[in-house]
Design a protein around this motif. Structure first.
Motif, PDB file in Angstrom:
ATOM      1  N   ARG A 120     -17.322  -3.815  28.330  1.00  0.00           N
ATOM      2  CA  ARG A 120     -16.596  -4.285  29.521  1.00  0.00           C
ATOM      3  C   ARG A 120     -15.082  -4.354  29.296  1.00  0.00           C
ATOM      4  NH1 ARG A 120     -20.259  -7.069  32.961  1.00  0.00           N
ATOM      5  NH2 ARG A 120     -18.607  -8.445  33.660  1.00  0.00           N
ATOM      6  N   PRO A 121     -14.464  -3.275  28.855  1.00  0.00           N
ATOM      7  CA  PRO A 121     -12.998  -3.339  28.694  1.00  0.00           C
ATOM      8  C   PRO A 121     -12.297  -3.509  30.047  1.00  0.00           C
ATOM      9  CG  PRO A 121     -13.776  -1.071  28.464  1.00  0.00           C
ATOM     10  CD  PRO A 121     -14.990  -1.935  28.554  1.00  0.00           C
ATOM     11  N   ASP A 122     -11.151  -4.133  30.039  1.00  0.00           N
ATOM     12  CA  ASP A 122     -10.421  -4.475  31.270  1.00  0.00           C
ATOM     13  C   ASP A 122     -10.150  -3.265  32.154  1.00  0.00           C
ATOM     14  OD1 ASP A 122     -10.419  -7.077  30.542  1.00  0.00           O
ATOM     15  OD2 ASP A 122      -8.358  -7.081  29.739  1.00  0.00           O
ATOM     16  N   TRP A 123      -9.744  -2.146  31.511  1.00  0.00           N
ATOM     17  CA  TRP A 123      -9.327  -0.983  32.321  1.00  0.00           C
ATOM     18  C   TRP A 123     -10.460  -0.464  33.203  1.00  0.00           C
ATOM     19  CZ3 TRP A 123     -11.786   3.705  31.885  1.00  0.00           C
ATOM     20  CH2 TRP A 123     -12.530   3.945  30.732  1.00  0.00           C
ATOM     21  N   MET A 124     -11.704  -0.702  32.797  1.00  0.00           N
ATOM     22  CA  MET A 124     -12.810  -0.182  33.594  1.00  0.00           C
ATOM     23  C   MET A 124     -13.044  -1.012  34.855  1.00  0.00           C
ATOM     24  SD  MET A 124     -15.503   1.014  30.633  1.00  0.00           S
ATOM     25  CE  MET A 124     -16.293   2.486  31.258  1.00  0.00           C
ATOM     26  N   PHE A 125     -12.396  -2.156  34.923  1.00  0.00           N
ATOM     27  CA  PHE A 125     -12.560  -3.001  36.115  1.00  0.00           C
ATOM     28  C   PHE A 125     -11.451  -2.757  37.140  1.00  0.00           C
ATOM     29  CE2 PHE A 125     -15.309  -4.930  33.021  1.00  0.00           C
ATOM     30  CZ  PHE A 125     -16.409  -5.271  33.785  1.00  0.00           C
ATOM     31  N   ASP A 126     -10.606  -1.805  36.894  1.00  0.00           N
ATOM     32  CA  ASP A 126      -9.624  -1.365  37.889  1.00  0.00           C
ATOM     33  C   ASP A 126     -10.400  -1.038  39.179  1.00  0.00           C
ATOM     34  OD1 ASP A 126      -7.942   0.101  39.508  1.00  0.00           O
ATOM     35  OD2 ASP A 126      -7.105   1.317  37.878  1.00  0.00           O
ATOM     36  N   ALA A 127     -10.049  -1.731  40.247  1.00  0.00           N
ATOM     37  CA  ALA A 127     -10.832  -1.611  41.491  1.00  0.00           C
ATOM     38  C   ALA A 127     -10.964  -0.154  41.943  1.00  0.00           C
ATOM     39  CB  ALA A 127     -10.190  -2.453  42.591  1.00  0.00           C
ATOM     40  N   ALA A 128      -9.906   0.612  41.728  1.00  0.00           N
ATOM     41  CA  ALA A 128      -9.928   2.017  42.186  1.00  0.00           C
ATOM     42  C   ALA A 128     -11.040   2.809  41.490  1.00  0.00           C
ATOM     43  CB  ALA A 128      -8.570   2.663  41.926  1.00  0.00           C
ATOM     44  N   LEU A 129     -11.378   2.415  40.266  1.00  0.00           N
ATOM     45  CA  LEU A 129     -12.372   3.168  39.496  1.00  0.00           C
ATOM     46  C   LEU A 129     -13.809   2.907  39.958  1.00  0.00           C
ATOM     47  CD1 LEU A 129     -11.038   3.074  35.815  1.00  0.00           C
ATOM     48  CD2 LEU A 129     -10.781   4.860  37.529  1.00  0.00           C
ATOM     49  N   SER A 130     -13.977   2.027  40.916  1.00  0.00           N
ATOM     50  CA  SER A 130     -15.331   1.847  41.456  1.00  0.00           C
ATOM     51  C   SER A 130     -15.697   3.025  42.366  1.00  0.00           C
ATOM     52  CB  SER A 130     -15.443   0.520  42.212  1.00  0.00           C
ATOM     53  OG  SER A 130     -14.545   0.547  43.293  1.00  0.00           O
ATOM     54  N   ASP A 131     -14.712   3.859  42.672  1.00  0.00           N
ATOM     55  CA  ASP A 131     -14.956   5.034  43.515  1.00  0.00           C
ATOM     56  C   ASP A 131     -15.150   6.273  42.626  1.00  0.00           C
ATOM     57  OD1 ASP A 131     -15.027   6.868  45.625  1.00  0.00           O
ATOM     58  OD2 ASP A 131     -12.852   7.177  45.484  1.00  0.00           O
ATOM     59  N   ALA A 132     -16.303   6.928  42.820  1.00  0.00           N
ATOM     60  CA  ALA A 132     -16.646   8.061  41.947  1.00  0.00           C
ATOM     61  C   ALA A 132     -15.609   9.183  42.043  1.00  0.00           C
ATOM     62  CB  ALA A 132     -18.029   8.595  42.306  1.00  0.00           C
ATOM     63  N   LEU A 133     -15.085   9.421  43.246  1.00  0.00           N
ATOM     64  CA  LEU A 133     -14.104  10.497  43.403  1.00  0.00           C
ATOM     65  C   LEU A 133     -12.810  10.169  42.662  1.00  0.00           C
ATOM     66  CD1 LEU A 133     -14.545  11.576  47.128  1.00  0.00           C
ATOM     67  CD2 LEU A 133     -15.244  12.790  45.055  1.00  0.00           C
ATOM     68  N   GLU A 134     -12.424   8.898  42.699  1.00  0.00           N
ATOM     69  CA  GLU A 134     -11.221   8.487  41.989  1.00  0.00           C
ATOM     70  C   GLU A 134     -11.422   8.642  40.481  1.00  0.00           C
ATOM     71  OE1 GLU A 134      -8.350   7.980  43.002  1.00  0.00           O
ATOM     72  OE2 GLU A 134      -7.310   6.929  41.367  1.00  0.00           O
ATOM     73  N   ARG A 135     -12.623   8.334  40.031  1.00  0.00           N
ATOM     74  CA  ARG A 135     -12.916   8.510  38.605  1.00  0.00           C
ATOM     75  C   ARG A 135     -12.784   9.985  38.221  1.00  0.00           C
ATOM     76  NH1 ARG A 135     -17.258   4.723  39.491  1.00  0.00           N
ATOM     77  NH2 ARG A 135     -18.851   6.351  39.341  1.00  0.00           N
ATOM     78  N   SER A 136     -13.281  10.854  39.106  1.00  0.00           N
ATOM     79  CA  SER A 136     -13.143  12.289  38.838  1.00  0.00           C
ATOM     80  C   SER A 136     -11.678  12.678  38.725  1.00  0.00           C
ATOM     81  CB  SER A 136     -13.772  13.093  39.972  1.00  0.00           C
ATOM     82  OG  SER A 136     -15.085  13.428  39.639  1.00  0.00           O
ATOM     83  N   ARG A 137     -10.880  12.177  39.669  1.00  0.00           N
ATOM     84  CA  ARG A 137      -9.450  12.523  39.664  1.00  0.00           C
ATOM     85  C   ARG A 137      -8.773  12.035  38.396  1.00  0.00           C
ATOM     86  NH1 ARG A 137      -9.781  12.109  45.388  1.00  0.00           N
ATOM     87  NH2 ARG A 137      -9.697   9.843  45.366  1.00  0.00           N
TER      88      ARG A 137
END
Lengths: 396, 399
Positions: free
Chosen positions: B272-289
């Motif tokens: 559970r590192p902090d960076w993974m809780f960036d709200a934007a990363l809850s979106d799969a497309l944003e993760r792809s980008r």
């Protein structure tokens, strides 16, 4: 007439490996009835943003040539309907995680009790038994588990991911084993369970290396090299990102090549006299070959080498494949129409028979497109019964 | 008498094989493993695969490739260039159901093994030709080895992808290890043989034409489908946005998260590192980008991990991860042992060694390998017996 005419498949497979198996069987003549539901449609009906597809696929090779029905397997009446379908089928194919069909009441034991002659084909990442049978996996993981990924790569680089070819290799093995079981069924009346393990398919693609290791050898990544042949590799040509593959098998072919590329000094170079020495000095040798290929267009060099009897081929991209005369003449690459009416290249099952037919009669089915035939004609459900099952979200 | 109903699927089927390459040989092996009797007809100097590396240590006499491919087969030698040799082959074919071979079309005509001759002499025999580019078409006579075929079928151009492509962007495309394309040809040839056997029961025997190029292209169907969708796949652009091949402290693992719950499992796996809780990363497309950025963090984390431990924890969390297992690790794997994937057989010149069965179970168990590879001509008596039977038949018909 197709060779598997009269074989009917109740197809519960999803994704790539399992559906490829039943797709191939359908092209060989089996009637394949694909079971999905609105709640759990197969992936090709959904957007796939990773591949830039924002809606359902207009053509999906592995779903093509199949009939489509909806059955909600979360409902006990849906399970009963699925069993009816099995009752009129010869083959049942599925690719759930091991244990799921049993939980649904559709495991091999339950279906064989219902219909002893049933042939069931299960496709999973690690097989139905063994300590890892519950593991989740996709194509690159199959390759990793099975040593194929470990062995593939540049000598000084990391292992390499296997992609869709891995899934479909699993499906092709499953289709072959399924037909073996159907052969026995036809001859003896006996059914059976075929349990295909994707990671074992990866192993089977490096069976000789695994045996070498068992004897104490150390198989390793060797890039494009061959254990015996040299020259052997993928060479640059004068065209950007256009590569030529060459494999020289014998001393005769070596001499022919030297003559063809007009490099007589190679024949007197002591490093390149004997085959074993050429192999030892292959890096230098490949540099010499590339001097020639770099001045040529790939296609022209390929034709000249083949005319001299030397194994050579351009490294093809899919545009080359789609337009290839040989593949078109063989009927391997065919034109199909997708659901928007557009023509596109697709693949016929890769077997040519002198008498039997092979191929696709239809494209990707709409969800539930064939329920009149399957539920009405085959299972004998009345319109009222079907409507009632739809109202209850059993046919859904 | 054999109880056919309880036996492996192809018990009672007889296949005759004349092979030089891996594809035809693999087809003969598959039929044998499934219960058929596969008779390998070899030239006097032996099947060429007997001389192909790698050779089994320590004696380095027996080819691992031949031993794997010929396990369970019978061997007879026959010089089919001579009338006596052809008579021997003819006796074998007369009793066979399937003839698998990789003879060139011009050779077949001169040996009277072309389609018409086979049909006329052996009306019940299914014959399967397995050639690099098939028996028909403009390239039917072309020469090819594995490296040519994997590129002729499109997959070679697409490899490597992922980490290897990133590390070595300027290197030539890469073949899959070993005989990937030729093995595909073998599976398809076995499929063709079996389909034709089923067809024969309803009608007549026929000829089957299999091309290694076609077979390998078939398993690469998805790339052609993508081309139809408007995307020309390329090895440098088809990598996963994040995950893929990861280097750990003691080896490599593969990580692939395609579904939302798998991403959530990865968050847990990584502590559970902090960076993974960036709200934007809850979106799969944003993760792809932001794949490259995510991958930097995953790769740094992976370097600290031990493969066995991280894979076990990942699978427990439902995160698809596997170790890039070495051949030695596969051979000693508890899962592989539990499934009897490798079975000890005697290999002439190398002793008793575990050889891979087939990648599927039938009726709840691994298919038993009947034997190791045969010695050259080990089953020559079969040829004499079949010929005696043939002569007896001829004599009986004449009297």
């Amino acid at each position: 007439m197709k060779s598997l005419a009269g074989v009917r498949i109740a197809d519960f497979t999803l994704h790539a490996a399992g559906p490829f198996c039943t797709h191939i069987l359908s092209q060989l003549g089996a009637e394949c009835i694909k079971v999905e539901s609105s709640a759990r449609p197969d992936i090709f009906r959904k957007p796939h943003p990773v591949y830039g597809r924002m809606g359902p696929a207009s053509f999906d090779q592995v779903a093509s040539n199949k009939l489509s029905v909806r059955i909600n397997l979360k409902d006990t009446k849906g399970i009963a309907l699925a069993k009816k379908l099995v009752g009129v089928s010869d083959l049942v194919c599925e690719s759930f995680r091991p244990g799921v069909m049993e939980r649904l009441g559709l495991g091999y034991a339950a279906l064989a009790a219902l219909k002893p002659s049933v042939v069931m084909v299960s496709v999973s990442s690690s097989g139905q038994s063994g300590p890892d049978s519950h593991f989740a996996g996709y194509a690159p993981l199959f390759g990793a588990w099975g040593a194929l990924g470990y062995l593939t790569g540049y000598e000084d680089g990391p292992p390499v991911e296997m992609r869709h070819v891995m899934d479909h290799s699993v499906g092709m093995n499953a289709a072959m084993a399924a037909v073996a079981a159907v052969y026995r069924l036809r001859r003896t009346g006996r059914g059976g369970h075929v349990d295909v393990s994707a990671r074992e398919v990866a192993c089977s693609l490096v069976g000789e290396a695994l045996l070498f290791a068992a004897a104490g050898g150390s198989p390793a990544r060797i890039g494009n090299d061959h254990l015996r042949m040299a020259p052997h590799g993928v060479f640059r040509t004068r065209e950007e990102d256009r590569w030529l593959t060459i494999a020289v098998r014998t001393d005769d072919e070596w001499r022919t090549l030297v003559k063809l590329i007009d490099a007589p000094h190679l024949l007197t170079d002591p490093r390149f006299q004997a085959a074993a020495s050429r192999h030892k000095h292959r890096q230098a040798l490949h540099g010499e070959i590339e001097h020639w290929t770099m001045t040529r267009e790939a296609g022209e060099a390929e034709r000249r080498l083949q005319a001299a009897g030397i194994a050579a081929h351009v490294s093809c991209n899919m545009e080359d494949i789609a337009n290839d005369r040989h593949l078109r003449d063989r009927g391997t690459v065919v034109e199909v129409q997708d659901s928007t009416g557009r023509q596109r290249a697709a693949l016929k099952a890769p077997i040519r028979f002198s008498k039997s037919d092979v191929g696709m009669a239809r494209g990707t089915p709409r969800l539930g497109e064939d329920e009149d035939y399957v539920f009405g004609e085959l299972l004998g459900l009345s319109r009222e019964e079907r409507q009632s099952l739809m109202d209850q979200q059993v046919i859904y | 008498m054999i109880d056919e109903a309880a036996a492996p699927p192809l018990v009672g089927v007889i296949a005759v094989e004349i092979s030089r390459g891996v594809a035809a040989s693999h087809a003969g092996r598959l039929l044998s493993s499934l219960g058929a009797e596969t008779i390998l007809v070899e030239p006097l100097e032996g099947n060429p695969l007997r001389r192909e590396p790698p050779f089994l240590p320590p004696a380095n006499e027996a080819s691992a490739l031949f031993a794997f491919l010929a396990a369970g087969k019978k061997s007879v030698t026959c010089d089919i260039e001579t009338p006596a040799g052809r008579a021997g082959l003819s006796a074998l074919l007369g009793a066979a159901d399937v003839f698998i071979h990789d003879l060139r079309p011009d050779e077949r005509a001169s040996l009277e093994l072309d389609e018409q001759a086979l049909r006329a002499h052996y009306p019940k025999l299914v014959d399967v030709s397995v050639l690099p580019f098939g028996a028909v078409g403009p390239k039917a006579g072309w020469q090819a080895e594995e490296i040519n075929l994997i590129h002729a079928s499109g997959e070679g151009f697409l490899l490597p992808n992922g980490l290897a492509a990133e590390l070595f962007p300027d290197r030539p495309p890469l073949k899959v290890y070993g005989h990937f394309a030729e093995y595909q040809g073998g599976v398809v040839a076995a499929l063709g043989a079996l389909s034709a056997l089923i067809g024969r029961a309803q009608g007549e025997a026929e000829s089957v034409d299999v091309s290694v190029q076609d077979a390998t292209l078939a398993v690469g169907a998805f790339a052609l489908q993508r081309f139809g969708d408007g995307s020309l796949e390329h090895r440098r652009t088809r990598s996963f946005k994040y995950g893929g091949v990861l280097e750990c402290a003691d080896g490599y693992v593969e990580l692939l998260t395609l579904e939302e719950r798998q991403w959530r499992g990865l968050v847990e796996l990584m502590g559970r590192p902090d960076w993974m809780f960036d709200a934007a990363l809850s979106d799969a497309l944003e993760r792809s980008r932001r794949g490259a950025e995510i991958n930097r963090a995953i790769r740094a984390w992976a370097l600290e991990q031990q493969t066995a431990d991280v894979v076990a924890r990942a699978q427990a969390l439902g995160v698809p991860m596997a170790k890039y297992a070495s051949p030695a690790e596969v051979l000693s794997g508890p899962h592989e042992r539990a499934r009897d994937l490798f079975q000890p057989v005697e290999i002439p010149g190398a002793g008793r060694l575990p050889v891979l069965s087939e990648p599927f179970h039938v009726d709840g168990a691994a298919l038993p390998l009947k034997a190791g590879p045969p010695r050259l001509g080990e089953h020559q008596h079969m040829l004499a017996a079949r010929r005696r039977r043939d002569q007896a038949t001829v004599a009986a018909e004449a009297s």
